[in-house]
Design a protein around this motif. Sequence first.
Motif, PDB file in Angstrom:
ATOM      1  N   HIS A   1       0.827  -1.213   0.000  1.00 20.68           N
ATOM      2  CA  HIS A   1       0.000   0.000   0.000  1.00 20.68           C
ATOM      3  C   HIS A   1       0.858   1.259   0.000  1.00 20.68           C
ATOM      4  O   HIS A   1       0.520   2.249  -0.669  1.00 20.68           O
ATOM      5  N   ILE A   2       1.965   1.225   0.743  1.00 20.84           N
ATOM      6  CA  ILE A   2       2.855   2.390   0.786  1.00 20.84           C
ATOM      7  C   ILE A   2       3.488   2.627  -0.583  1.00 20.84           C
ATOM      8  O   ILE A   2       3.530   3.764  -1.080  1.00 20.84           O
ATOM      9  N   ILE A   3       3.965   1.551  -1.231  1.00 20.55           N
ATOM     10  CA  ILE A   3       4.566   1.684  -2.557  1.00 20.55           C
ATOM     11  C   ILE A   3       3.526   2.142  -3.577  1.00 20.55           C
ATOM     12  O   ILE A   3       3.793   3.018  -4.412  1.00 20.55           O
ATOM     13  N   THR A   4       2.315   1.571  -3.501  1.00 16.44           N
ATOM     14  CA  THR A   4       1.251   1.970  -4.426  1.00 16.44           C
ATOM     15  C   THR A   4       0.892   3.434  -4.241  1.00 16.44           C
ATOM     16  O   THR A   4       0.728   4.179  -5.225  1.00 16.44           O
ATOM     17  N   LEU A   5       0.767   3.862  -2.982  1.00 19.70           N
ATOM     18  CA  LEU A   5       0.456   5.265  -2.719  1.00 19.70           C
ATOM     19  C   LEU A   5       1.577   6.173  -3.203  1.00 19.70           C
ATOM     20  O   LEU A   5       1.315   7.248  -3.781  1.00 19.70           O
ATOM     21  N   ALA A   6       2.832   5.751  -2.994  1.00 23.97           N
ATOM     22  CA  ALA A   6       3.965   6.545  -3.482  1.00 23.97           C
ATOM     23  C   ALA A   6       3.931   6.653  -5.001  1.00 23.97           C
ATOM     24  O   ALA A   6       4.192   7.728  -5.567  1.00 23.97           O
ATOM     25  N   LEU A   7       3.604   5.536  -5.673  1.00 26.90           N
ATOM     26  CA  LEU A   7       3.493   5.564  -7.132  1.00 26.90           C
ATOM     27  C   LEU A   7       2.376   6.494  -7.600  1.00 26.90           C
ATOM     28  O   LEU A   7       2.539   7.238  -8.572  1.00 26.90           O
ATOM     29  N   ILE A   8       1.243   6.453  -6.909  1.00 22.99           N
ATOM     30  CA  ILE A   8       0.111   7.297  -7.295  1.00 22.99           C
ATOM     31  C   ILE A   8       0.462   8.779  -7.127  1.00 22.99           C
ATOM     32  O   ILE A   8       0.245   9.592  -8.038  1.00 22.99           O
ATOM     33  N   ILE A   9       1.012   9.131  -5.957  1.00 18.52           N
ATOM     34  CA  ILE A   9       1.364  10.535  -5.701  1.00 18.52           C
ATOM     35  C   ILE A   9       2.475  10.985  -6.640  1.00 18.52           C
ATOM     36  O   ILE A   9       2.411  12.069  -7.241  1.00 18.52           O
ATOM     37  N   PHE A  10       3.497  10.151  -6.766  1.00 16.37           N
ATOM     38  CA  PHE A  10       4.642  10.494  -7.608  1.00 16.37           C
ATOM     39  C   PHE A  10       4.232  10.653  -9.070  1.00 16.37           C
ATOM     40  O   PHE A  10       4.607  11.613  -9.741  1.00 16.37           O
ATOM     41  N   SER A  11       3.456   9.682  -9.586  1.00 18.27           N
ATOM     42  CA  SER A  11       3.065   9.743 -11.000  1.00 18.27           C
ATOM     43  C   SER A  11       2.144  10.919 -11.273  1.00 18.27           C
ATOM     44  O   SER A  11       2.175  11.501 -12.367  1.00 18.27           O
ATOM     45  N   TYR A  12       1.329  11.294 -10.282  1.00 20.66           N
ATOM     46  CA  TYR A  12       0.467  12.467 -10.479  1.00 20.66           C
ATOM     47  C   TYR A  12       1.293  13.747 -10.460  1.00 20.66           C
ATOM     48  O   TYR A  12       1.118  14.624 -11.326  1.00 20.66           O
ATOM     49  N   ALA A  13       2.183  13.873  -9.496  1.00 23.21           N
ATOM     50  CA  ALA A  13       2.970  15.107  -9.364  1.00 23.21           C
ATOM     51  C   ALA A  13       3.889  15.314 -10.561  1.00 23.21           C
ATOM     52  O   ALA A  13       4.102  16.447 -10.999  1.00 23.21           O
ATOM     53  N   PHE A  14       4.420  14.226 -11.120  1.00 22.81           N
ATOM     54  CA  PHE A  14       5.331  14.336 -12.259  1.00 22.81           C
ATOM     55  C   PHE A  14       4.624  14.138 -13.590  1.00 22.81           C
ATOM     56  O   PHE A  14       5.266  14.034 -14.632  1.00 22.81           O
ATOM     57  N   ARG A  15       3.312  14.059 -13.539  1.00 23.75           N
ATOM     58  CA  ARG A  15       2.473  13.957 -14.735  1.00 23.75           C
ATOM     59  C   ARG A  15       2.712  12.672 -15.513  1.00 23.75           C
ATOM     60  O   ARG A  15       2.685  12.656 -16.749  1.00 23.75           O
ATOM     61  N   TYR A  16       2.930  11.577 -14.777  1.00 26.74           N
ATOM     62  CA  TYR A  16       2.966  10.258 -15.382  1.00 26.74           C
ATOM     63  C   TYR A  16       1.618   9.562 -15.169  1.00 26.74           C
ATOM     64  O   TYR A  16       1.544   8.342 -14.967  1.00 26.74           O
ATOM     65  N   HIS A  17       0.557  10.355 -15.194  1.00 25.30           N
ATOM     66  CA  HIS A  17      -0.780   9.851 -14.879  1.00 25.30           C
ATOM     67  C   HIS A  17      -1.289   8.843 -15.910  1.00 25.30           C
ATOM     68  O   HIS A  17      -2.102   7.981 -15.589  1.00 25.30           O
ATOM     69  N   ASN A  18      -0.815   8.954 -17.155  1.00 24.81           N
ATOM     70  CA  ASN A  18      -1.292   8.018 -18.181  1.00 24.81           C
ATOM     71  C   ASN A  18      -0.889   6.582 -17.867  1.00 24.81           C
ATOM     72  O   ASN A  18      -1.706   5.653 -17.946  1.00 24.81           O
ATOM     73  N   VAL A  19       0.363   6.396 -17.510  1.00 23.93           N
ATOM     74  CA  VAL A  19       0.822   5.051 -17.160  1.00 23.93           C
ATOM     75  C   VAL A  19       0.203   4.599 -15.848  1.00 23.93           C
ATOM     76  O   VAL A  19      -0.038   3.404 -15.631  1.00 23.93           O
ATOM     77  N   GLY A  20      -0.101   5.547 -14.961  1.00 23.93           N
ATOM     78  CA  GLY A  20      -0.731   5.198 -13.686  1.00 23.93           C
ATOM     79  C   GLY A  20      -2.091   4.553 -13.863  1.00 23.93           C
ATOM     80  O   GLY A  20      -2.428   3.589 -13.161  1.00 23.93           O
ATOM     81  N   ILE A  21      -2.885   5.063 -14.796  1.00 21.23           N
ATOM     82  CA  ILE A  21      -4.204   4.479 -15.052  1.00 21.23           C
ATOM     83  C   ILE A  21      -4.069   3.050 -15.553  1.00 21.23           C
ATOM     84  O   ILE A  21      -4.837   2.156 -15.177  1.00 21.23           O
TER      85      ILE A  21
END
Length: 375
Positions: A186-206
Amino acid sequence: MSSHTGETGDAGPVEVEPMPGYLDLITRASTVMLGAWRDCSTCGLELSKQTLLDNAYITLTEIALFFFCAFLWTQVRRGLTESLFKPLAQWWRLLPKDAAKMPESAWKLVFYTMSWSYSTYLLFFTSYSFFHDPPSVFYNWKSGMSVPTDIAIAYLIQGSFYGHSIYATVYMDAWRKDSAVMVVHHIITLALIIFSYAFRYHNVGILVLFLHDINDIQLEFTKLNVYLKSRGGGYYLLNDILSNMGSVSFSITWFWFRLYWFPLKVLYATCVSSLQSVPGIPFYFFFNALLLALLLMNIYWFLFIVVFVVKVLKMKEVNDVREYEDEDGSKAAAAAAAAGLLKEPKAENSDDDAGHHISAQGKHVQNGITKEKHL
């Protein structure tokens, strides 16, 4: 935030790249990553700090929304547990040990069905081509680019839920053998979600969220049917069949989505295609390290699935192999049998394997206990 378009722009290739194989992934990803490491002569703490300041975009309003929604998920779960899930468990007359775990599974089934349905809608019923063309997640990437509203909503839902899940795993859920790994997940997933949103990697996040949520739906569906097949001290054939179907489907899709599509679509795109589309993309190694850690945890849990399948084939019984055994099995079994709550151990001289379902005069015999049979 903005509305999205299906155009890739002048920088995006028209032809869709074929999905690579495992060997292609390993050879090309290792070559590209080693090359990037050699070229990164200025990498270090100072560069990372400057890159973070230059490329991370997240507002105080978005942070406040995250904490508010995480708190809201916790309250919604408590409300549904007390007003719906626990009354249902009593009405179904579940065994005490099943009634204690049923609200957790019901809550997760509701959430993951909703979240996966939404990510499916984004990937297959809009103009986004991320699933069919994974490298397109990095086409026209720009630091600080606007996040489409529909993707931003998905991120708020998922990010706040995983924030809630860290608390829930420790304080609300039943503790299992893999609960510590689940907290790390959960910590890694949350870090990925926050990180990908802040750095605009939201496409791969979805795409990552889509490939993972489906297994949670199947897992919780299967567990609910395991609880329901023995409700009221009887045996319900329909729930037994559904639990077996769910376990088979869960095992297959776990490998297909998390160990096949996830590395070959997502990791190939992040390790190889990202540098092709955006040379010097920020936090390349950190982002891929988190995704590789996620893959390792998927492999770890796949070992549980293998043990689970072997247990089903031998015992003909679907149970969660992550649960702890009773510390004193004989005493617990004797006390529970006296209370009529658990099945008695199989007799040593029994001719039937444990867990076999035998019909006898309209009854169901399982582990030496005769139960009423129901459809």
